[in-house]
Design an enzyme around this catalytic site. Structure first.
Site, PDB file in Angstrom:
ATOM      1  N   HIS A 220      42.698  45.167  38.538  1.00  0.00           N
ATOM      2  CA  HIS A 220      41.487  44.840  39.295  1.00  0.00           C
ATOM      3  C   HIS A 220      40.520  45.978  38.963  1.00  0.00           C
ATOM      4  O   HIS A 220      40.684  47.091  39.453  1.00  0.00           O
ATOM      5  CB  HIS A 220      41.846  44.798  40.794  1.00  0.00           C
ATOM      6  CG  HIS A 220      40.679  44.735  41.713  1.00  0.00           C
ATOM      7  ND1 HIS A 220      40.452  43.657  42.551  1.00  0.00           N
ATOM      8  CD2 HIS A 220      39.679  45.608  41.960  1.00  0.00           C
ATOM      9  CE1 HIS A 220      39.355  43.878  43.263  1.00  0.00           C
ATOM     10  NE2 HIS A 220      38.872  45.045  42.928  1.00  0.00           N
TER      11      HIS A 220
ATOM     12  N   ASP B  43      42.523  33.447  41.760  1.00  0.00           N
ATOM     13  CA  ASP B  43      42.491  34.550  42.736  1.00  0.00           C
ATOM     14  C   ASP B  43      42.535  33.956  44.156  1.00  0.00           C
ATOM     15  O   ASP B  43      41.824  34.420  45.054  1.00  0.00           O
ATOM     16  CB  ASP B  43      41.256  35.447  42.550  1.00  0.00           C
ATOM     17  CG  ASP B  43      41.380  36.761  43.316  1.00  0.00           C
ATOM     18  OD1 ASP B  43      42.448  37.046  43.893  1.00  0.00           O
ATOM     19  OD2 ASP B  43      40.376  37.512  43.340  1.00  0.00           O
TER      20      ASP B  43
ATOM     21  N   HIS C  89      47.061  33.936  38.983  1.00  0.00           N
ATOM     22  CA  HIS C  89      46.540  34.890  39.972  1.00  0.00           C
ATOM     23  C   HIS C  89      46.457  34.240  41.356  1.00  0.00           C
ATOM     24  O   HIS C  89      45.438  33.676  41.734  1.00  0.00           O
ATOM     25  CB  HIS C  89      45.151  35.390  39.520  1.00  0.00           C
ATOM     26  CG  HIS C  89      44.629  36.542  40.304  1.00  0.00           C
ATOM     27  ND1 HIS C  89      43.733  37.458  39.789  1.00  0.00           N
ATOM     28  CD2 HIS C  89      44.853  36.950  41.572  1.00  0.00           C
ATOM     29  CE1 HIS C  89      43.440  38.365  40.700  1.00  0.00           C
ATOM     30  NE2 HIS C  89      44.100  38.066  41.806  1.00  0.00           N
TER      31      HIS C  89
HETATM   32 ZN   LIG Z   1      41.339  41.734  42.691  1.00  0.00          ZN
HETATM   33 ZN   LIG Z   2      43.482  38.986  43.588  1.00  0.00          ZN
END
Ligand SMILES: [Zn+2]
Ligand SMILES: [Zn+2]
Length: 429
Positions: A180, A306, A61
């Protein structure tokens, strides 16, 4: 024939159930043998005594920002940061400008990654055309171009019917849909977790329910279609519980957690520092405890960063104006060692599985192991070195981290991709 011998390291390969001190020989860009000795003068020898030799780490990610937001990150700088963090493979998220929703954009990213010559880059393509959430992207064509998974991250796949069809289409290619998980009406204009701290600070909150409700919807649709669901950056106790129960009854669901979500709480927002603003937001301590419990009992399959670079100009605005997200590639491994392994929550093989074989399985990529014949992607980790996070030294183009000044234990020392040493930390670096 060039060969590389990594001597006397503790080789931990969760995929093979291996954890022992040995010599690992690399030949022709592949893992060739264990318990090997240097063959001749053409063999380069790396001494790994006291070090951990792991399959190259995988971050599933990463926001590379290119095309369109090169002021925040480029494929070159992002992959360079990945190497410095110990990652030999990353999967990039398609919320670029234009979004990665055509064969041409997939090809562009892959060609830029090849040109940069840093780590392997796998492309996650959009679920919907233009990430607009209306019409399915050309899933089959995108798979043909090399997409390994599908996501509209940055936003959820909102329309339940679109999500259902995404599961059905992706199932034909055995690809996962990564969501998400967030319900907009509940999240509203929130900037942090809704709870006592947001109440005290007078800041609009994002309730845990915004995530819980979407996770439950996604599980229902995955269960109904037989599709493969991956919940991105899970952060809530109830969301984790729903995933745990779904797994028990055989639903094809996996999930990941970010280092910031198992490390920090919403208390950090008392500083009003936008480097603590991310989505999902930092939650209360009961949610952090749930993330750690989920890592321990296997509900959480993967650790992913992320990595969300934003230039200083954007991030240094008032809390309500600043964009969500923090960088993570160059601190993830140190946080896993310091916050999960050192306190005894996870042992080394379990922690490494969540950064190697598990993300590889979710993405269906032939990576994440040091079995004989596998691609020679290797991360050599110094587990004992203490270092202080200095954002000014990041290879990432952005330095929006909440961990500046933190002392961490352990980090990648040497990173080998396809048998070539791509990163070697200078002594004292
Ligand atoms: Zn996200
Ligand atoms: Zn993300």
């Amino acid at each position: 024939m060039s060969s590389l011998l990594i001597r006397n390291g503790r080789v931990i390969d969760p995929q093979q159930g291996m954890d022992r001190v040995t010599n690992l020989l690399i030949q022709d860009q592949r893992v060739a043998a264990y318990d090997a000795e240097a063959g001749g003068p053409e063999t380069t020898v790396l001494d790994a005594a006291g070090k951990i030799v792991a399959p190259g780490l995988i971050d599933m990610h990463v926001h590379l920002r290119q095309p369109g937001r090169e002021e925040d990150e480029t494929i070159e700088t992002g992959t360079s940061a990945a190497l410095a963090g110990g990652f030999t493979s990353i999967a990039c998220i398609p919320n670029t400008d234009p979004p990665i929703d055509t064969q041409g954009t997939v090809a562009f990213v892959l060609s830029q990654a090849a040109r940069a010559g840093n780590c392997n880059v796998f492309v996650i393509a959009c679920v919907s055309k233009d990430r607009a959430g209306k019409e399915l992207a050309e899933i089959g064509q995108l798979v043909e171009a090399g997409a390994v998974a599908f996501s509209d991250d940055g936003a959820p796949v909102y329309d339940a019917e679109l999500m259902r069809r995404a599961f059905e289409y992706c199932l034909m290619f055995d690809k996962p849909v990564l969501n998400h998980a967030e319900v907009r009406e509940l999240a509203q204009k929130g900037v942090m977790h809704e709870g006592l701290v947001s109440l005290v600070l007078g800041l609009p909150g994002i309730p845990a329910a915004a995530e819980d409700v979407m996770i439950s919807r996604d599980i229902s649709l995955a269960e109904a279609t037989g599709g493969r669901l991956h919940i991105m950056h899970v952060s809530t106790a109830a969301g984790l519980d729903a995933i745990r129960r779904a797994k028990r009854r055989g639903v094809r669901v996996t999930t990941e957690v970010t280092p910031h979500h198992f490390t920090l709480t919403d208390e950090c927002l008392r500083s009003f520092d936008s480097n603590y603003k991310m989505n999902p937001p930092l939650r209360g301590p009961e949610h952090v405890a749930a993330c750690i419990a989920g890592l321990i009992d296997g509900t959480i399959d993967a650790i992913a960063t992320d990595h969300a670079p934003h230039s200083k100009e954007k991030k240094m605005q008032e809390l309500d104006q600043a964009p969500f997200g923090v960088v993570g590639l160059e601190t993830a491994l140190g946080l896993v060692i310091t916050k999960l392994i050192e306190p005894g929550h996870l042992d080394w093989p379990t922690a490494l599985a969540k950064m190697t074989v598990n993300p590889a399985r979710i993405l269906g990529i032939d990576k994440g192991t040091l079995a004989i014949g596998a691609d020679a992607d290797v991360t050599i980790i110094d587990p004992a070195v203490r270092w202080v996070v200095n954002p000014a030294e990041f290879r990432s183009k952005s330095s929006n981290t909440p961990f500046g000044g933190w002392e961490l234990k352990g980090r990648a020392e040497t990173v080998i991709v396809g048998g070539k040493v791509k990163f070697q930390r200078a002594s004292g670096d």
